[in-house]
Design a protein around this motif. Structure first.
Motif, PDB file in Angstrom:
ATOM      1  N   GLU A  72      14.931  -7.219   3.435  1.00 20.80           N
ATOM      2  CA  GLU A  72      16.026  -7.826   4.196  1.00 20.80           C
ATOM      3  C   GLU A  72      15.671  -7.919   5.678  1.00 20.80           C
ATOM      4  OE1 GLU A  72      20.807  -7.246   5.147  1.00 20.80           O
ATOM      5  OE2 GLU A  72      19.787  -5.854   3.788  1.00 20.80           O
ATOM      6  N   LEU A  73      15.067  -6.850   6.211  1.00 24.21           N
ATOM      7  CA  LEU A  73      14.697  -6.861   7.627  1.00 24.21           C
ATOM      8  C   LEU A  73      13.649  -7.932   7.909  1.00 24.21           C
ATOM      9  CD1 LEU A  73      14.889  -5.608  10.445  1.00 24.21           C
ATOM     10  CD2 LEU A  73      13.167  -3.931   9.733  1.00 24.21           C
ATOM     11  N   ALA A  74      12.650  -8.039   7.053  1.00 28.05           N
ATOM     12  CA  ALA A  74      11.602  -9.040   7.256  1.00 28.05           C
ATOM     13  C   ALA A  74      12.159 -10.453   7.133  1.00 28.05           C
ATOM     14  CB  ALA A  74      10.471  -8.818   6.254  1.00 28.05           C
ATOM     15  N   GLN A  75      13.099 -10.654   6.210  1.00 29.54           N
ATOM     16  CA  GLN A  75      13.706 -11.973   6.069  1.00 29.54           C
ATOM     17  C   GLN A  75      14.456 -12.378   7.332  1.00 29.54           C
ATOM     18  OE1 GLN A  75      15.830 -11.733   2.093  1.00 29.54           O
ATOM     19  NE2 GLN A  75      14.977 -13.785   1.973  1.00 29.54           N
ATOM     20  N   LYS A  76      15.181 -11.441   7.914  1.00 26.66           N
ATOM     21  CA  LYS A  76      16.004 -11.751   9.080  1.00 26.66           C
ATOM     22  C   LYS A  76      15.174 -11.967  10.335  1.00 26.66           C
ATOM     23  CE  LYS A  76      20.494  -9.892   7.888  1.00 26.66           C
ATOM     24  NZ  LYS A  76      21.689  -9.268   8.476  1.00 26.66           N
ATOM     25  N   THR A  77      14.001 -11.367  10.387  1.00 24.67           N
ATOM     26  CA  THR A  77      13.198 -11.418  11.610  1.00 24.67           C
ATOM     27  C   THR A  77      11.951 -12.276  11.484  1.00 24.67           C
ATOM     28  OG1 THR A  77      11.960  -9.436  10.942  1.00 24.67           O
ATOM     29  CG2 THR A  77      13.950  -9.094  12.276  1.00 24.67           C
ATOM     30  N   GLY A  78      11.707 -12.832  10.310  1.00 24.93           N
ATOM     31  CA  GLY A  78      10.469 -13.572  10.095  1.00 24.93           C
ATOM     32  C   GLY A  78       9.267 -12.654  10.076  1.00 24.93           C
ATOM     33  N   GLY A  79       9.469 -11.422   9.591  1.00 24.83           N
ATOM     34  CA  GLY A  79       8.431 -10.411   9.631  1.00 24.83           C
ATOM     35  C   GLY A  79       7.532 -10.388   8.414  1.00 24.83           C
ATOM     36  N   ILE A  80       6.596  -9.468   8.436  1.00 21.74           N
ATOM     37  CA  ILE A  80       5.636  -9.255   7.359  1.00 21.74           C
ATOM     38  C   ILE A  80       5.811  -7.835   6.833  1.00 21.74           C
ATOM     39  CG2 ILE A  80       3.172  -9.014   6.804  1.00 21.74           C
ATOM     40  CD1 ILE A  80       2.563 -11.172   8.819  1.00 21.74           C
ATOM     41  N   VAL A  81       5.900  -7.679   5.518  1.00 24.43           N
ATOM     42  CA  VAL A  81       6.028  -6.375   4.881  1.00 24.43           C
ATOM     43  C   VAL A  81       4.643  -5.881   4.494  1.00 24.43           C
ATOM     44  CG1 VAL A  81       6.995  -5.105   2.929  1.00 24.43           C
ATOM     45  CG2 VAL A  81       8.344  -6.903   4.028  1.00 24.43           C
ATOM     46  N   ILE A  82       4.292  -4.686   4.945  1.00 27.32           N
ATOM     47  CA  ILE A  82       2.973  -4.123   4.655  1.00 27.32           C
ATOM     48  C   ILE A  82       3.137  -2.861   3.815  1.00 27.32           C
ATOM     49  CG2 ILE A  82       0.828  -3.244   5.628  1.00 27.32           C
ATOM     50  CD1 ILE A  82       1.440  -4.800   8.169  1.00 27.32           C
ATOM     51  N   ASN A  83       2.550  -2.866   2.642  1.00 27.96           N
ATOM     52  CA  ASN A  83       2.654  -1.730   1.733  1.00 27.96           C
ATOM     53  C   ASN A  83       1.987  -0.481   2.304  1.00 27.96           C
ATOM     54  OD1 ASN A  83       2.856  -0.127  -0.677  1.00 27.96           O
ATOM     55  ND2 ASN A  83       0.740  -0.689  -1.118  1.00 27.96           N
ATOM     56  N   THR A  84       2.724   0.625   2.263  1.00 26.64           N
ATOM     57  CA  THR A  84       2.207   1.909   2.733  1.00 26.64           C
ATOM     58  C   THR A  84       2.421   2.941   1.626  1.00 26.64           C
ATOM     59  OG1 THR A  84       3.011   1.183   4.902  1.00 26.64           O
ATOM     60  CG2 THR A  84       2.143   3.403   4.784  1.00 26.64           C
ATOM     61  N   ASP A  85       2.105   2.532   0.411  1.00 28.79           N
ATOM     62  CA  ASP A  85       2.246   3.389  -0.765  1.00 28.79           C
ATOM     63  C   ASP A  85       0.916   3.397  -1.507  1.00 28.79           C
ATOM     64  OD1 ASP A  85       4.564   4.573  -2.836  1.00 28.79           O
ATOM     65  OD2 ASP A  85       2.794   3.752  -3.828  1.00 28.79           O
ATOM     66  N   SER A  86       0.405   4.590  -1.776  1.00 30.33           N
ATOM     67  CA  SER A  86      -0.950   4.712  -2.326  1.00 30.33           C
ATOM     68  C   SER A  86      -1.074   4.231  -3.761  1.00 30.33           C
ATOM     69  CB  SER A  86      -1.420   6.165  -2.232  1.00 30.33           C
ATOM     70  OG  SER A  86      -0.596   7.016  -3.020  1.00 30.33           O
ATOM     71  N   MET A  87       0.023   4.103  -4.500  1.00 31.93           N
ATOM     72  CA  MET A  87      -0.054   3.631  -5.878  1.00 31.93           C
ATOM     73  C   MET A  87       0.245   2.138  -6.002  1.00 31.93           C
ATOM     74  SD  MET A  87      -1.041   6.035  -7.936  1.00 31.93           S
ATOM     75  CE  MET A  87      -2.111   6.742  -6.679  1.00 31.93           C
ATOM     76  N   GLN A  88       1.040   1.601  -5.085  1.00 28.18           N
ATOM     77  CA  GLN A  88       1.375   0.186  -5.177  1.00 28.18           C
ATOM     78  C   GLN A  88       0.231  -0.724  -4.743  1.00 28.18           C
ATOM     79  OE1 GLN A  88       5.173  -0.477  -3.243  1.00 28.18           O
ATOM     80  NE2 GLN A  88       6.285   0.354  -4.977  1.00 28.18           N
ATOM     81  N   VAL A  89      -0.884  -0.135  -4.302  1.00 32.29           N
ATOM     82  CA  VAL A  89      -2.069  -0.950  -3.994  1.00 32.29           C
ATOM     83  C   VAL A  89      -2.745  -1.449  -5.266  1.00 32.29           C
ATOM     84  CG1 VAL A  89      -2.497   0.282  -1.835  1.00 32.29           C
ATOM     85  CG2 VAL A  89      -3.679   1.006  -3.918  1.00 32.29           C
ATOM     86  N   TYR A  90      -2.479  -0.808  -6.419  1.00 34.71           N
ATOM     87  CA  TYR A  90      -3.229  -1.120  -7.639  1.00 34.71           C
ATOM     88  C   TYR A  90      -2.613  -2.284  -8.406  1.00 34.71           C
ATOM     89  CZ  TYR A  90      -5.776   3.134  -6.704  1.00 34.71           C
ATOM     90  OH  TYR A  90      -6.558   4.085  -6.096  1.00 34.71           O
ATOM     91  N   ARG A  91      -3.420  -3.295  -8.671  1.00 40.78           N
ATOM     92  CA  ARG A  91      -2.912  -4.483  -9.355  1.00 40.78           C
ATOM     93  C   ARG A  91      -2.511  -4.190 -10.798  1.00 40.78           C
ATOM     94  NH1 ARG A  91      -8.494  -5.935  -8.833  1.00 40.78           N
ATOM     95  NH2 ARG A  91      -7.891  -6.978  -6.901  1.00 40.78           N
TER      96      ARG A  91
END
Length: 317
Positions: free
Chosen positions: A28-47
């Motif tokens: 929601e924050l990125a949508q409102k600000t035109g931002g970029i979401v960057i993953n900072t979770d060690s397991m969500q990096v895995y496809r």
């Protein structure tokens, strides 16, 4: 708990325990600000682990730019150092485009590396890692711990004698570099976001409500195909010490697939492991990253609801 108004001219860091609503808040924050979401979770990096790690859906990822999600194969022993190198490139890209960066996740070590820096341990050659893992399987963890006590007594003293992963890691470093982990840790790499360059919050929901959400979410993941996802991963016959093979729920579901336990037993183990992890996240952030402002999720959502766009500094004004 009261939330302060985050400074959107700086990078925004959103941490919190699993299932606390971080991803929805960041989106929601990125949508409102035109931002970029960057993953900072060690397991969500895995496809290989979209469902079992509760990664954002394809539809959610299409709504705003999402970076560092699912970009690593499960066969890779991905590290905080590798993540920092990737994050540095994304951060530079976002800054060049004058877009707000929203780092979001639950991995305390990643946030600590981002804001405090990281030790300068070089990459370990695959052949060294494979040789140490082979010895671990052949000789057992006790033998490797005894060897570590001779070659790196400081690390051996602080590690539990049956901590297979960390003992192997410490030996790999000695084998590959001729130096101990503590000696490398004294030569740190600088943080990507030093103090003053970020605003940070930690979502702190009510514990009982959080644990209920964790249980419900694990059941929902199973309904969405988590077992089939884990079956595909198990079929690859990867090293069980790899990080992806130890994601919450994965070991128990693999045991079920082997016929060792029932599906219900595997689900209960997965739910319990995830609840215990959430408890550790509360403790870790409280002691390791006190600069994070603890915020009730509803207060954070209330703040984001007031956001109407990026500040002038990010609009090029």
């Amino acid at each position: 708990m009261q939330v302060y108004r985050l400074d959107l001219s700086k990078a925004v860091l959103i941490a919190g325990p699993t299932a606390s609503g971080k991803s929805a808040l960041a989106l929601e924050l990125a949508q409102k600000t035109g931002g970029i979401v960057i993953n900072t979770d060690s397991m969500q990096v895995y496809r290989d682990l979209r469902i079992i790690t509760a990664r954002p859906t394809v539809e959610e990822e299409a709504r705003v730019p999402h970076r560092l999600y699912g970009h690593v194969d499960a066969s890779i022993n991905f590290s905080a150092g590798a993540w920092v190198a990737d994050a540095e490139k994304v951060l530079a890209e976002a800054r060049a485009a004058k877009r707000l960066v929203v780092f979001i996740g639950g991995s305390g070590l990643y946030f600590k590396a981002l804001t405090r820096g990281l030790s300068a341990v070089p990459p370990i050659p695959a052949e060294v890692r494979e040789a140490v893992r082979a010895r671990l399987e052949r000789d057992g963890v006790e033998a490797l711990h005894a060897e570590l006590a001779r070659r790196d007594p400081v690390s051996a003293e602080r590690l539990k004698p049956r901590d297979r992963t960390r003992i192997a890691r410490a030996l790999e470093v000695v084998e590959a570099t001729g130096r101990t982990l503590p000696s490398w840790h004294r030569e740190g790499l600088p943080p990507l976001l030093p103090p003053g360059e970020f605003s940070a919050l930690f979502l702190a929901p009510d514990r009982d409500q959080l644990y209920a959400r964790i249980d419900a979410r694990f059941d929902a993941m199973l309904a969405a195909g988590a077992l089939e996802e884990v079956a595909a991963l198990a079929a690859r016959k990867l090293d069980p010490l790899l990080p992806a093979m130890k994601a919450h729920g994965v070991p128990a579901l693999i045991r079920h697939l082997r016929g060792e336990i029932t599906r219900d037993q595997a689900a209960e183990i997965g739910r319990a492991d995830t609840r215990h992890y959430a408890k550790r996240q509360f403790t870790w952030f409280r002691h390791q990253l006190p600069e994070f402002e603890w915020v009730a999720p509803e207060a954070a959502r209330g703040w984001v609801a007031t956001v109407s766009g990026p500040p002038p500094s990010l609009r090029g004004e």
